[in-house]
Design an enzyme around this catalytic site. Sequence first.
Site, short mmCIF file in Angstrom:
data_model
loop_
_atom_site.label_atom_id
_atom_site.label_comp_id
_atom_site.label_asym_id
_atom_site.label_seq_id
_atom_site.Cartn_x
_atom_site.Cartn_y
_atom_site.Cartn_z
N HIS A 54 -50.25 -10.76 3.37
CA HIS A 54 -51.69 -10.82 3.18
C HIS A 54 -51.99 -10.88 1.70
O HIS A 54 -51.31 -10.23 0.91
CB HIS A 54 -52.36 -9.58 3.80
CG HIS A 54 -53.81 -9.79 4.09
ND1 HIS A 54 -54.77 -9.63 3.14
CD2 HIS A 54 -54.44 -10.18 5.23
CE1 HIS A 54 -55.95 -9.91 3.68
NE2 HIS A 54 -55.78 -10.26 4.94
N ASP B 250 -53.19 -10.79 12.60
CA ASP B 250 -52.84 -11.83 13.56
C ASP B 250 -51.58 -11.51 14.36
O ASP B 250 -51.36 -12.11 15.41
CB ASP B 250 -52.65 -13.18 12.84
CG ASP B 250 -53.98 -13.80 12.46
OD1 ASP B 250 -54.94 -13.63 13.22
OD2 ASP B 250 -54.06 -14.44 11.40
#
Length: 376
Positions: free
Chosen positions: A259, A313
């Site tokens: 991320h 996700d």
Amino acid sequence: MPTYAKGLEGVIAADTKMSYIDGEQGVLEYVGIPIGELASHSTFEETVFLLWNLRLPRKGELESFTADLRSRYEVPAGFESKLLQMPRDARPMHVLRTLVSALSLHDTNPDANDLASLRSKALNILARTPTILAYYHRFRSGLPFVRPDPSLSIAENFLYMLNGRKPTPTMAKAMDVCLVLHADHGLNNSTFSARVVISTLSDMYSAIVAAIGSLKGPLHGGANEGVMVMLNEIPNLESVEKYVLDKLAKKDKIMGFGHRVYKAYDPRAAHLQSLAKQLAQDTGNADLYAKSKKIEDVMGQAVAAKGIYPNVDFYSATTYHCIGLPLDLFTPVFVIARIGGWAGHVIEQMSDNRLYRPTTDYTGPHAQAYVPMDKR
Ligand code: ACO
């Protein structure tokens, strides 16, 4: 002097009161409330009210907000013919991008950007996007539309319209929690896209459509589908380690990991992990969860030192599969949730607007002669 940050990494480009992220500590709050608290105690409707009003609603306020939203579930008259014109083999993210845009054609004043109009457009888009998605899925499957039921929440109603039967309370709750966890996340790429578009004083529809285009990319919301593809590619638990290490050796990215902001465990992934584990056990998908956990363990040994952990996700893929969603609806479901955040950011941007207009560092040549065609 302008500063240069490729990908705008680390650049603060807007104020927000909606969500706070501490990427080092793995903290996410909506309006100061930790995401885990909201996932445990709130609902998607209440979370959207919170993001749009920057406070929790009182009982009557939530009731009238919810009633207003539910009264808008049905698509406008004449809209169904547009749905029926979509190719049956189109990708749902392309359908959503096209048909959310088409909603503006049924708005008598689509460019109105005063606060009341923005809120009304946001409610319409939020209420109707699940209907568009469910109708399209029914149409491509050769099934009749199931009309929205205004007695149901967004999560329940979406699963009802998709499958033609009301979801069990467990499935409805799981869907609702996923929507809460995905509703907002600072100035991520799609939210930034929405704010850039509205900063020209364009309109709510254009901003949301731009955000949908951004979210579908595999480096952003499209990663949840990539995770499921990976899980399907790995035949069994024993193959996980080799699969992951081979990919890393080739410098391939493992979808659902890493991320730009979090260098610690994504707090949304932590919540989704326990949700995925429970749902996988309940629905006979324990092998899928076991593979996911093993991927996490192998990645932990290989790259956690670089600050790469599962993101939102990763476990949402197993969760959506267990809820019974088709693979190509994973990212569209993310759209439904994130409309809450995008619309809130559009409203926030308009409350103190400044046109986004960064600059480029020109690295090409200067003062070149124009060479006629026959001399090139
Ligand atoms: N798998 C393997 N290695 C990774 C991964 C990954 N998923 N993510 C980052 N790395 C490595 C990179 O190879 C790089 O290593 P190096 O320094 O040895 O070259 C290092 O970590 C930094 O990676 P960047 O891509 O530069 O980091 P960035 O901040 O740009 O990445 C991103 C963020 C794009 C999300 C990235 O982690 C990625 O591509 N992940 C996979 C796609 C994904 O899951 N996207 C969803 C993000 S969450 C969301 O948008 C909802």
